[in-house]
Write a protein that holds these residues in place. Sequence first.
Motif, PDB file in Angstrom:
ATOM      1  N   ASN A 185      25.101  69.579  30.676  1.00 37.98           N
ATOM      2  CA  ASN A 185      25.344  70.370  32.086  1.00 37.98           C
ATOM      3  C   ASN A 185      23.915  70.376  32.683  1.00 37.98           C
ATOM      4  O   ASN A 185      23.170  69.472  32.578  1.00 37.98           O
ATOM      5  CB  ASN A 185      25.868  71.795  31.507  1.00 37.98           C
ATOM      6  N   ILE A 186      23.862  71.167  33.968  1.00 38.18           N
ATOM      7  CA  ILE A 186      22.829  71.174  34.820  1.00 38.18           C
ATOM      8  C   ILE A 186      21.539  71.446  34.179  1.00 38.18           C
ATOM      9  O   ILE A 186      20.564  70.764  34.401  1.00 38.18           O
ATOM     10  CB  ILE A 186      22.842  72.323  35.932  1.00 38.18           C
ATOM     11  N   PHE A 187      21.278  72.242  33.176  1.00 36.35           N
ATOM     12  CA  PHE A 187      20.347  72.670  32.552  1.00 36.35           C
ATOM     13  C   PHE A 187      20.147  71.340  31.385  1.00 36.35           C
ATOM     14  O   PHE A 187      19.061  70.894  31.035  1.00 36.35           O
ATOM     15  CB  PHE A 187      20.318  73.761  31.808  1.00 36.35           C
ATOM     16  N   ASP A 188      21.106  71.020  30.397  1.00 32.99           N
ATOM     17  CA  ASP A 188      21.094  70.152  29.561  1.00 32.99           C
ATOM     18  C   ASP A 188      21.165  68.734  29.780  1.00 32.99           C
ATOM     19  O   ASP A 188      22.230  68.164  29.973  1.00 32.99           O
ATOM     20  CB  ASP A 188      21.804  70.490  28.354  1.00 32.99           C
ATOM     21  N   ALA A 266      28.791  73.554  38.890  1.00 33.65           N
ATOM     22  CA  ALA A 266      28.369  73.371  37.631  1.00 33.65           C
ATOM     23  C   ALA A 266      29.231  71.995  37.087  1.00 33.65           C
ATOM     24  O   ALA A 266      28.718  71.124  36.480  1.00 33.65           O
ATOM     25  CB  ALA A 266      28.276  74.183  36.627  1.00 33.65           C
ATOM     26  N   LEU A 267      30.434  72.291  37.209  1.00 34.14           N
ATOM     27  CA  LEU A 267      31.429  71.517  36.740  1.00 34.14           C
ATOM     28  C   LEU A 267      31.345  69.972  37.572  1.00 34.14           C
ATOM     29  O   LEU A 267      31.432  68.890  37.134  1.00 34.14           O
ATOM     30  CB  LEU A 267      32.781  71.858  36.998  1.00 34.14           C
ATOM     31  N   ARG A 268      31.350  70.144  39.176  1.00 33.95           N
ATOM     32  CA  ARG A 268      31.142  69.199  40.013  1.00 33.95           C
ATOM     33  C   ARG A 268      29.718  68.173  39.569  1.00 33.95           C
ATOM     34  O   ARG A 268      29.719  66.912  39.733  1.00 33.95           O
ATOM     35  CB  ARG A 268      31.102  69.296  41.319  1.00 33.95           C
ATOM     36  N   PHE A 269      28.812  68.830  39.166  1.00 36.96           N
ATOM     37  CA  PHE A 269      27.585  68.057  38.436  1.00 36.96           C
ATOM     38  C   PHE A 269      27.983  67.128  37.337  1.00 36.96           C
ATOM     39  O   PHE A 269      27.625  66.052  37.617  1.00 36.96           O
ATOM     40  CB  PHE A 269      26.340  69.179  38.343  1.00 36.96           C
ATOM     41  N   ILE A 270      28.584  67.585  36.286  1.00 31.25           N
ATOM     42  CA  ILE A 270      29.140  66.705  35.328  1.00 31.25           C
ATOM     43  C   ILE A 270      29.940  65.611  35.747  1.00 31.25           C
ATOM     44  O   ILE A 270      29.871  64.648  35.467  1.00 31.25           O
ATOM     45  CB  ILE A 270      29.768  67.656  34.207  1.00 31.25           C
ATOM     46  N   LEU A 271      30.972  65.997  36.723  1.00 33.58           N
ATOM     47  CA  LEU A 271      31.818  64.937  36.973  1.00 33.58           C
ATOM     48  C   LEU A 271      31.323  64.085  37.802  1.00 33.58           C
ATOM     49  O   LEU A 271      31.905  62.952  38.183  1.00 33.58           O
ATOM     50  CB  LEU A 271      33.144  65.745  37.533  1.00 33.58           C
ATOM     51  N   SER A 272      30.074  64.168  38.383  1.00 29.80           N
ATOM     52  CA  SER A 272      29.517  63.325  39.124  1.00 29.80           C
ATOM     53  C   SER A 272      28.756  62.198  38.595  1.00 29.80           C
ATOM     54  O   SER A 272      28.422  61.156  39.201  1.00 29.80           O
ATOM     55  CB  SER A 272      28.278  64.057  40.282  1.00 29.80           C
ATOM     56  N   SER A 296      38.490  68.879  39.812  1.00 35.91           N
ATOM     57  CA  SER A 296      38.854  67.548  39.864  1.00 35.91           C
ATOM     58  C   SER A 296      39.637  66.939  40.861  1.00 35.91           C
ATOM     59  O   SER A 296      40.654  66.919  40.889  1.00 35.91           O
ATOM     60  CB  SER A 296      39.607  67.250  38.390  1.00 35.91           C
ATOM     61  N   ASP A 297      38.841  66.453  41.733  1.00 37.19           N
ATOM     62  CA  ASP A 297      39.270  66.008  43.075  1.00 37.19           C
ATOM     63  C   ASP A 297      38.595  64.478  43.513  1.00 37.19           C
ATOM     64  O   ASP A 297      39.241  63.956  44.593  1.00 37.19           O
ATOM     65  CB  ASP A 297      39.508  66.817  44.240  1.00 37.19           C
ATOM     66  N   GLY A 298      37.895  64.025  42.547  1.00 40.51           N
ATOM     67  CA  GLY A 298      36.991  62.516  42.856  1.00 40.51           C
ATOM     68  C   GLY A 298      36.021  62.904  43.884  1.00 40.51           C
ATOM     69  O   GLY A 298      35.411  61.850  44.051  1.00 40.51           O
ATOM     70  N   LYS A 299      35.747  64.207  44.337  1.00 44.50           N
ATOM     71  CA  LYS A 299      34.506  64.114  45.383  1.00 44.50           C
ATOM     72  C   LYS A 299      33.190  64.606  44.634  1.00 44.50           C
ATOM     73  O   LYS A 299      32.247  63.981  45.307  1.00 44.50           O
ATOM     74  CB  LYS A 299      35.129  65.273  46.068  1.00 44.50           C
ATOM     75  N   GLU A 304      22.400  64.033  47.363  1.00 43.22           N
ATOM     76  CA  GLU A 304      21.321  64.643  47.541  1.00 43.22           C
ATOM     77  C   GLU A 304      21.242  66.097  46.488  1.00 43.22           C
ATOM     78  O   GLU A 304      20.201  66.161  46.166  1.00 43.22           O
ATOM     79  CB  GLU A 304      21.231  65.202  49.052  1.00 43.22           C
ATOM     80  N   LEU A 305      22.409  66.629  46.438  1.00 45.84           N
ATOM     81  CA  LEU A 305      22.483  67.828  45.796  1.00 45.84           C
ATOM     82  C   LEU A 305      22.298  67.388  44.326  1.00 45.84           C
ATOM     83  O   LEU A 305      21.612  68.168  43.482  1.00 45.84           O
ATOM     84  CB  LEU A 305      23.795  68.595  45.883  1.00 45.84           C
ATOM     85  N   VAL A 306      22.989  66.501  43.665  1.00 49.06           N
ATOM     86  CA  VAL A 306      22.745  66.117  42.438  1.00 49.06           C
ATOM     87  C   VAL A 306      21.392  65.848  42.279  1.00 49.06           C
ATOM     88  O   VAL A 306      20.852  66.416  41.026  1.00 49.06           O
ATOM     89  CB  VAL A 306      23.949  64.671  41.985  1.00 49.06           C
ATOM     90  N   GLN A 307      20.747  65.100  42.728  1.00 43.60           N
ATOM     91  CA  GLN A 307      19.523  64.726  42.794  1.00 43.60           C
ATOM     92  C   GLN A 307      18.438  66.076  42.737  1.00 43.60           C
ATOM     93  O   GLN A 307      17.613  65.982  41.989  1.00 43.60           O
ATOM     94  CB  GLN A 307      18.822  63.696  43.852  1.00 43.60           C
ATOM     95  N   GLU A 308      18.868  66.853  43.547  1.00 40.27           N
ATOM     96  CA  GLU A 308      18.086  68.211  43.389  1.00 40.27           C
ATOM     97  C   GLU A 308      18.577  68.870  42.184  1.00 40.27           C
ATOM     98  O   GLU A 308      17.234  69.544  41.754  1.00 40.27           O
ATOM     99  CB  GLU A 308      18.461  69.306  44.935  1.00 40.27           C
ATOM    100  N   LEU A 309      19.574  69.084  41.758  1.00 44.03           N
ATOM    101  CA  LEU A 309      19.902  69.510  40.491  1.00 44.03           C
ATOM    102  C   LEU A 309      19.099  69.002  39.298  1.00 44.03           C
ATOM    103  O   LEU A 309      18.930  69.583  38.185  1.00 44.03           O
ATOM    104  CB  LEU A 309      21.344  69.655  40.302  1.00 44.03           C
ATOM    105  N   LYS A 310      19.154  67.800  39.396  1.00 45.14           N
ATOM    106  CA  LYS A 310      18.212  67.222  38.229  1.00 45.14           C
ATOM    107  C   LYS A 310      16.841  67.605  38.032  1.00 45.14           C
ATOM    108  O   LYS A 310      16.376  67.741  36.873  1.00 45.14           O
ATOM    109  CB  LYS A 310      17.983  65.589  38.609  1.00 45.14           C
ATOM    110  N   GLY A 311      16.410  68.259  39.189  1.00 43.74           N
ATOM    111  CA  GLY A 311      14.930  69.052  38.906  1.00 43.74           C
ATOM    112  C   GLY A 311      15.191  70.223  38.288  1.00 43.74           C
ATOM    113  O   GLY A 311      14.178  70.936  37.769  1.00 43.74           O
ATOM    114  N   HIS A 312      16.317  70.610  37.570  1.00 44.55           N
ATOM    115  CA  HIS A 312      16.463  72.128  37.224  1.00 44.55           C
ATOM    116  C   HIS A 312      16.733  71.744  35.700  1.00 44.55           C
ATOM    117  O   HIS A 312      17.315  72.636  34.883  1.00 44.55           O
ATOM    118  CB  HIS A 312      17.715  72.870  37.832  1.00 44.55           C
ATOM    119  N   ARG A 313      16.497  70.667  35.033  1.00 44.18           N
ATOM    120  CA  ARG A 313      16.638  70.285  33.947  1.00 44.18           C
ATOM    121  C   ARG A 313      15.723  71.349  32.950  1.00 44.18           C
ATOM    122  O   ARG A 313      14.602  71.454  33.333  1.00 44.18           O
ATOM    123  CB  ARG A 313      16.230  68.739  33.559  1.00 44.18           C
ATOM    124  N   TRP A 314      16.314  71.534  31.926  1.00 43.01           N
ATOM    125  CA  TRP A 314      15.660  72.827  31.028  1.00 43.01           C
ATOM    126  C   TRP A 314      15.871  72.326  29.608  1.00 43.01           C
ATOM    127  O   TRP A 314      16.764  72.455  28.886  1.00 43.01           O
ATOM    128  CB  TRP A 314      16.287  73.915  31.247  1.00 43.01           C
TER     129      TRP A 314
END
Length: 323
Positions: A185-188, A266-272, A296-299, A304-314
């Motif tokens: 997930n966003i953290f893991d 959180a779900l869209r981060f995983i599906l990305s 689940s719509d393929g979007k 840019e947001l995915v990359q920013e969320l990568k910085g919240h790895r825990w």
Amino acid sequence: MQYRRFGRTGWEISEVGYGMWGMAGWTESDDRQSEHSLDLAVKRGCNFFDTAWGYGEGHSEELLGKLLKRHSEKRLYIATKIPPKNFTWPSRPEFKLEDVFPASHIVEYTEKSLKNLGVETIDLQQFHVWEDSWAEHEEWQRAVEKLKADGKIQHMGISVNRWEPENVLNSLRTGHISAVQVIYNIFDQAPEDELFPLCEKLDIGIIARVPFDEGTLTGNLTKDTTFPEGDWRNTYFVPENLNSSVDHAEKLRPLVPQGMTMAEMALRFILSNPQISTTIPGMRKANHVEANLASSDGKGLPKELVQELKGHRWDRQPTEWSQ
């Protein structure tokens, strides 16, 4: 609903599957509500359901078996899990294979699951805990191959211990495993380091579990949150974990796009991540089904947001409360 290829199985499964732990292992479970939610998920295109004998000692499996009968015209994929013989979650490095998954136990609990599910074959059977030190033990390998030869299972998978994504790599290389279930997930994000590249190389399906970090990533927990007596989350969200989890979630709030909830983000981060085959949020209520499956719509999310969320790895280490 979007569908993805599930590794070497070749199955096309819904990228949002259904995690069924909450239907038997948490408080406030209600069978009638659960059945309605399951039926709605099928209607919305979900075709992958993950359960385990350990969820209510087979009760969750029985609920899934009834669902299969109600929707016998549809191809629904079943994933369940064999509990450790010593009934200890997670496993520990000092545990021996013969105390956790002897061949007789593997066969016995596969038979129990077949009966609970009311099927002749299980699409994906999984080990509910694991130690990679067991990789080369022939006992589990022979048991798995016999179950396949007898038609009782189609494929075998491993559910990796919490925060130990590397504790399975050698086992995947044996060729006996078709899928791995791991917390992502966003953290893991640690599975991206070694596990996901190996899965891609070996064509192994990836099930991302705990997409909401047991509720933290819904944004609904506070430092004053309590759970009913008997609820598993009481033993997980000890003050040390609850306080830190809420702090990490609060840092995400400014990033949630307008019109989107933190849970959807959180779900869209995983599906990305195209390496993920499916993610399995728990969905006890109809509104959970509607909200989660709508992601689940393929979007996915903007790059840019995915990359920013990568910085919240825990990165966290297993502790006595992280079962």
